[in-house]
Every structure is written in structure tokens, then in C-alpha cells.
Design an enzyme around this catalytic site. Structure first.
Site, PDB file in Angstrom:
ATOM      1  N   TYR A  57       2.805   6.509  18.246  1.00 15.19           N
ATOM      2  CA  TYR A  57       3.471   6.599  16.949  1.00 15.19           C
ATOM      3  C   TYR A  57       4.674   7.492  17.070  1.00 15.19           C
ATOM      4  CZ  TYR A  57       3.688   7.637  12.015  1.00 15.19           C
ATOM      5  OH  TYR A  57       3.976   7.582  10.538  1.00 15.19           O
ATOM      6  N   ILE A  94       1.680  12.494   4.032  1.00 15.94           N
ATOM      7  CA  ILE A  94       1.482  12.211   2.514  1.00 15.94           C
ATOM      8  C   ILE A  94       0.333  11.493   2.276  1.00 15.94           C
ATOM      9  CG2 ILE A  94       2.859  10.828   0.694  1.00 15.94           C
ATOM     10  CD1 ILE A  94       4.889  12.671   2.335  1.00 15.94           C
ATOM     11  N   GLU A  95      -0.350  11.745   1.032  1.00 12.79           N
ATOM     12  CA  GLU A  95      -1.594  11.400   0.583  1.00 12.79           C
ATOM     13  C   GLU A  95      -1.317   9.546   0.337  1.00 12.79           C
ATOM     14  OE1 GLU A  95      -2.827  13.107  -3.050  1.00 12.79           O
ATOM     15  OE2 GLU A  95      -3.010  14.980  -2.143  1.00 12.79           O
ATOM     16  N   THR A  96      -1.623   8.814   1.448  1.00 14.55           N
ATOM     17  CA  THR A  96      -1.596   7.696   1.264  1.00 14.55           C
ATOM     18  C   THR A  96      -2.879   7.095   2.374  1.00 14.55           C
ATOM     19  OG1 THR A  96      -0.311   7.008   3.440  1.00 14.55           O
ATOM     20  CG2 THR A  96       0.977   7.526   1.407  1.00 14.55           C
ATOM     21  N   PRO A  97      -3.119   5.752   2.141  1.00 11.44           N
ATOM     22  CA  PRO A  97      -4.414   5.204   2.863  1.00 11.44           C
ATOM     23  C   PRO A  97      -4.042   5.307   4.314  1.00 11.44           C
ATOM     24  CG  PRO A  97      -3.944   3.726   1.168  1.00 11.44           C
ATOM     25  CD  PRO A  97      -2.817   4.804   1.190  1.00 11.44           C
ATOM     26  N   SER A 132       1.045  -1.124   0.060  1.00 15.64           N
ATOM     27  CA  SER A 132      -0.028  -0.038  -0.007  1.00 15.64           C
ATOM     28  C   SER A 132       0.969   1.288   0.057  1.00 15.64           C
ATOM     29  CB  SER A 132      -0.950   0.043   1.354  1.00 15.64           C
ATOM     30  OG  SER A 132      -1.434   1.252   1.354  1.00 15.64           O
ATOM     31  N   GLY A 133       0.265   2.343  -0.199  1.00 15.92           N
ATOM     32  CA  GLY A 133       1.000   3.479  -0.071  1.00 15.92           C
ATOM     33  C   GLY A 133       2.355   3.725  -0.771  1.00 15.92           C
ATOM     34  N   TRP A 164      -7.523   8.138   8.052  1.00 13.76           N
ATOM     35  CA  TRP A 164      -7.728   8.844   9.422  1.00 13.76           C
ATOM     36  C   TRP A 164      -8.230  10.264   9.343  1.00 13.76           C
ATOM     37  CZ3 TRP A 164      -4.358  12.496  12.174  1.00 13.76           C
ATOM     38  CH2 TRP A 164      -4.367  12.582  13.366  1.00 13.76           C
ATOM     39  N   ASP A 191       5.103 -10.375   8.305  1.00 15.92           N
ATOM     40  CA  ASP A 191       4.800  -9.574   9.609  1.00 15.92           C
ATOM     41  C   ASP A 191       6.167  -8.925  10.182  1.00 15.92           C
ATOM     42  OD1 ASP A 191       4.075  -8.368  11.977  1.00 15.92           O
ATOM     43  OD2 ASP A 191       3.070  -9.885  12.752  1.00 15.92           O
TER      44      ASP A 191
HETATM   45  N1  LIG Z   1       1.470   8.722   5.393  1.00 16.28           N
HETATM   46  C1  LIG Z   1       2.123   9.582   5.897  1.00 16.28           C
HETATM   47  O1  LIG Z   1       1.542  10.725   5.916  1.00 16.28           O
HETATM   48  C2  LIG Z   1       3.272   9.364   6.841  1.00 16.28           C
HETATM   49  C3  LIG Z   1       3.784  10.296   7.194  1.00 16.28           C
HETATM   50  C4  LIG Z   1       5.214   9.894   7.760  1.00 16.28           C
HETATM   51  C5  LIG Z   1       5.743   8.686   7.893  1.00 16.28           C
HETATM   52  N2  LIG Z   1       4.912   7.465   7.267  1.00 16.28           N
HETATM   53  C6  LIG Z   1       5.315   6.340   7.378  1.00 16.28           C
HETATM   54  O2  LIG Z   1       5.661   5.762   6.076  1.00 16.28           O
HETATM   55  C7  LIG Z   1       5.391   4.487   5.930  1.00 16.28           C
HETATM   56  C8  LIG Z   1       4.506   3.999   4.916  1.00 16.28           C
HETATM   57  O3  LIG Z   1       3.352   4.660   5.092  1.00 16.28           O
HETATM   58  P1  LIG Z   1       1.931   4.427   4.274  1.00 16.28           P
HETATM   59  O4  LIG Z   1       1.291   5.990   4.542  1.00 16.28           O
HETATM   60  O5  LIG Z   1       2.465   4.443   2.969  1.00 16.28           O
HETATM   61  O6  LIG Z   1       1.182   3.504   4.906  1.00 16.28           O
HETATM   62  P2  LIG Z   1       0.000   2.630   4.287  1.00 16.28           P
HETATM   63  O7  LIG Z   1      -0.882   2.273   5.501  1.00 16.28           O
HETATM   64  O8  LIG Z   1      -0.644   3.106   3.084  1.00 16.28           O
HETATM   65  O9  LIG Z   1       0.937   1.150   4.280  1.00 16.28           O
HETATM   66  C9  LIG Z   1       1.527   0.437   5.165  1.00 16.28           C
HETATM   67  C10 LIG Z   1       1.607  -1.272   4.582  1.00 16.28           C
HETATM   68  O10 LIG Z   1       2.294  -1.778   5.747  1.00 16.28           O
HETATM   69  C11 LIG Z   1       1.654  -2.858   5.804  1.00 16.28           C
HETATM   70  N3  LIG Z   1       1.990  -3.431   7.226  1.00 16.28           N
HETATM   71  C12 LIG Z   1       1.080  -3.033   8.179  1.00 16.28           C
HETATM   72  N4  LIG Z   1       1.652  -3.763   9.362  1.00 16.28           N
HETATM   73  C13 LIG Z   1       2.745  -4.464   8.960  1.00 16.28           C
HETATM   74  C14 LIG Z   1       3.362  -5.694   9.421  1.00 16.28           C
HETATM   75  N5  LIG Z   1       3.481  -5.797  10.673  1.00 16.28           N
HETATM   76  N6  LIG Z   1       4.214  -6.336   8.435  1.00 16.28           N
HETATM   77  C15 LIG Z   1       4.443  -6.002   7.382  1.00 16.28           C
HETATM   78  N7  LIG Z   1       3.671  -5.078   6.775  1.00 16.28           N
HETATM   79  C16 LIG Z   1       2.944  -4.284   7.538  1.00 16.28           C
HETATM   80  C17 LIG Z   1       0.247  -2.731   5.633  1.00 16.28           C
HETATM   81  O11 LIG Z   1      -0.456  -3.691   5.160  1.00 16.28           O
HETATM   82  C18 LIG Z   1       0.238  -1.700   4.371  1.00 16.28           C
HETATM   83  O12 LIG Z   1       0.192  -2.363   3.053  1.00 16.28           O
HETATM   84  C19 LIG Z   1       5.074   4.109   7.538  1.00 16.28           C
HETATM   85  O13 LIG Z   1       6.156   3.561   8.154  1.00 16.28           O
HETATM   86  C20 LIG Z   1       4.544   5.372   8.105  1.00 16.28           C
HETATM   87  O14 LIG Z   1       4.623   5.389   9.460  1.00 16.28           O
HETATM   88  C21 LIG Z   1       3.812   8.133   6.898  1.00 16.28           C
END
Ligand SMILES: NC(=O)c1ccc[n+]([C@@H]2O[C@H](COP(=O)([O-])OP(=O)(O)OC[C@H]3O[C@@H](n4cnc5c(N)ncnc54)[C@H](O)[C@@H]3O)[C@@H](O)[C@H]2O)c1
Length: 256
Positions: A158, A191-194, A16-17, A199, A63
Site C-alpha cells: 500500500y 480518515i473514518e471510513t470503512p 463507500s467512504g 481494519w 474495475d
Molecule cells: N481511509 C483512510 O484513512 C485513508 C487514508 C489515506 C488514503 N486513503 C485512500 O483514500 C481512498 C478512498 O479510501 P476510503 O477509506 O474511502 O475507502 P473505502 O474502502 O471506504 O472505499 C473504497 C471504494 O473503492 C471501491 N473499489 C475497490 N476496488 C475497486 C476497483 N478495482 N475499481 C473500482 N472501485 C473499487 C470499493 O468498492 C469502495 O466502494 C483510497 O484510495 C484510499 O487508499 C484512505
């Protein structure tokens, strides 16, 4: 010219994302990608999009908080491709019940730490020895801008977990930099991700607060973060070690 030709990269959370975008963009740059993802359907979908575009990727159900799975994902990369050049510790969770320390339950705290911190630890525990044997490798840890700033909409587990990722990155950089294994962190802004959009959809006030703080007036796009990861995985960054790349449109330098 492709920037990751012949490189092998494990990308965690690539279903994802930003992780999925990373798998696609790394493969387009010539990398062979191991999609290490908890959600089997999502991980296989990522592999399908990569291979449909002519790239190389395989899925291994992982996991990241589970030690056997972390060992298995590294073994999978070695068995399939015979080497490991980049470990992109991208998987992370931000569950809804994670709020202020005064109202977050212990189970939520522990779950966030297990995925966001233990997951990075375990990936490194099994990947770094392989990289040291090769004499080269790049660890890319995903932290967050919330590791650098306080936030009036708290997500304390977090935030603490992402601070731990940053500190650990520095320790890895110092321990292994002399033996060819570099470690760096990326701190994305919103960032625009799920993960974020699901949320914020439920909380318009939190969404507006975040947009108002950003000098660019918008959220980031996954590829705007993954571009930094491509640099870190490539030989272009051979002297970049222990860095934290803040990619947040300028939120963290904005006083008012
Ligand atoms: N989206 C944001 O705004 C943002 C900002 C700063 C940091 N981040 C970080 O960037 C990273 C990616 O975020 P995203 O927004 O793309 O997230 P997302 O939720 O779109 O994707 C995360 C993916 O990780 C997988 N996942 C969750 N738990 C897992 C596990 N235990 N083992 C393996 N896979 C697992 C999920 O199934 C999902 O496919 C994360 O570490 C997040 O904390 C995101």
C-alpha cells in the site's frame, strides 16, 4: 453560489467512504457525477442518495484495474454529459495480508499495485486525451500520508503504491499543465471510513498508536478531505498544478 456548476466529474470508488461523500458533495456544488465503482449495489446506492438530494449522478460499473472498464467509464461520461472536467482517482484497496515486505505474498502485492497504481494510470490514459481536446481538466489523485512517512505498522505494498501515485501526479502535472490539464494529489491521514475502521477495529494497538501520533487526537472525517477535492475540481485552483495536499491533522509534522 455553487462551486462546480456545469462540471462533469468521474469519481472512482464512489460506493463507500470518501468516494461516496465526494459524489454527494460534488453534486451539491452543481457537478454532474459519474459514480465509477466496482460494487454495483454500493454504486447504485450512492447515485440514489445523490438524486434524492436533487443532484445529478449516474453509475457505471468499473474495475479501475481493468483497461476495458477504464475506457468504458470515460466513454460513459462523454456519452451522458458530453464533456469531462475532473477525474477523481479515489478507488484504492488496503488488504489485510499486506504487511512487511518479508511476509507479504506476491499475489497481495500485485493486487494492491493493480488497483492503486494501474487504476490511476488507466483512468488518466483515457480521461486526459478528452480533457486535452477541451483544453481544460483536473486530475485529482488520492495518495496517502504513508507515502511521505515510514510506519512501524507496515503495509508495504500500500505504501509503495501511494508513493507511485504521488510521483505519477508530478509527471502528469509537468506534461499536461501547459495544455490546461492540471494534476494534483491529496494525501489524507487516517480518515473514518470503512477501509480504515474495519481494519483498526481488529487491531486496538494500531488504533491507539495512530491516535497518539495525531496532534488533534482524532481521525479525520471524509468531508475534511473532499473539501480539498472540491477546490481542485473547481476553477478556484486554476493555477494549482503538481501540488500534494497533506490533510492529516498534523501527524506528518509531529516528531514526538
Ligand atoms: N481511509 C483512510 O484513512 C485513508 C487514508 C489515506 C488514503 N486513503 C485512500 O483514500 C481512498 C478512498 O479510501 P476510503 O477509506 O474511502 O475507502 P473505502 O474502502 O471506504 O472505499 C473504497 C471504494 O473503492 C471501491 N473499489 C475497490 N476496488 C475497486 C476497483 N478495482 N475499481 C473500482 N472501485 C473499487 C470499493 O468498492 C469502495 O466502494 C483510497 O484510495 C484510499 O487508499 C484512505
Amino acid at each position: 453560489m455553487q462551486r462546480l456548476t456545469d462540471k462533469v466529474a468521474i469519481i472512482t470508488g464512489a460506493g463507500s467512504g470518501m468516494g461516496r461523500t465526494a459524489a454527494q458533495m460534488f453534486a451539491a456544488e452543481g457537478a454532474r457525477v459519474v459514480v465509477a465503482e466496482f460494487d454495483e449495489r454500493a454504486g447504485n446506492e450512492t447515485v440514489a442518495t445523490v438524486t434524492a438530494a436533487g443532484g445529478a449522478a449516474t453509475f457505471v460499473r468499473t474495475d479501475v484495474s481493468n483497461e476495458d472498464d477504464a475506457r468504458g467509464m470515460v466513454d460513459h461520461a462523454m456519452a451522458k454529459y458530453g464533456r469531462l472536467d475532473a477525474l477523481y482517482n479515489n478507488a484504492g484497496i488496503m488488504p489485510e495480508p499486506d504487511h512487511s515486505v518479508v511476509d507479504t505474498d506476491v499475489a497481495t502485492w500485485d493486487r494492491v499495485m493493480a488497483v492503486n497504481v494501474r487504476g490511476v494510470f488507466l483512468g488518466c490514459k483515457y480521461a486526459i486525451p478528452r480533457m486535452l481536446e477541451q483544453g481544460s481538466g483536473s486530475v485529482i489523485n488520492v495518495s496517502s500520508f504513508v507515502a511521505l512517512l515510514g510506519c512501524s505498522v507496515p503495509q508495504d505494498a500500500y505504501t509503495a503504491s501511494k508513493g507511485a501515485v504521488l510521483s505519477l501526479t508530478r509527471s502528469l502535472a509537468v506534461q499536461f499543465g501547459g495544455r490546461g490539464v492540471r494534476s494534483n494529489a491529496i494525501c489524507p491521514g487516517p480518515i473514518e471510513t470503512p477501509l480504515l475502521m474495519e481494519w483498526l477495529l481488529k487491531d486496538e494497538a494500531a488504533k491507539q498508536l495512530r491516535l497518539a501520533r495525531n496532534p488533534t487526537g482524532r481521525f479525520g472525517k471524509p468531508e475534511e478531505v473532499v473539501n480539498a477535492a472540491i477546490y481542485l475540481a473547481s476553477d478556484e485552483s486554476r493555477w494549482t498544478n503538481g501540488a500534494q495536499f497533506v490533510i492529516d491533522g498534523g501527524i506528518s509534522v509531529n516528531y514526538f
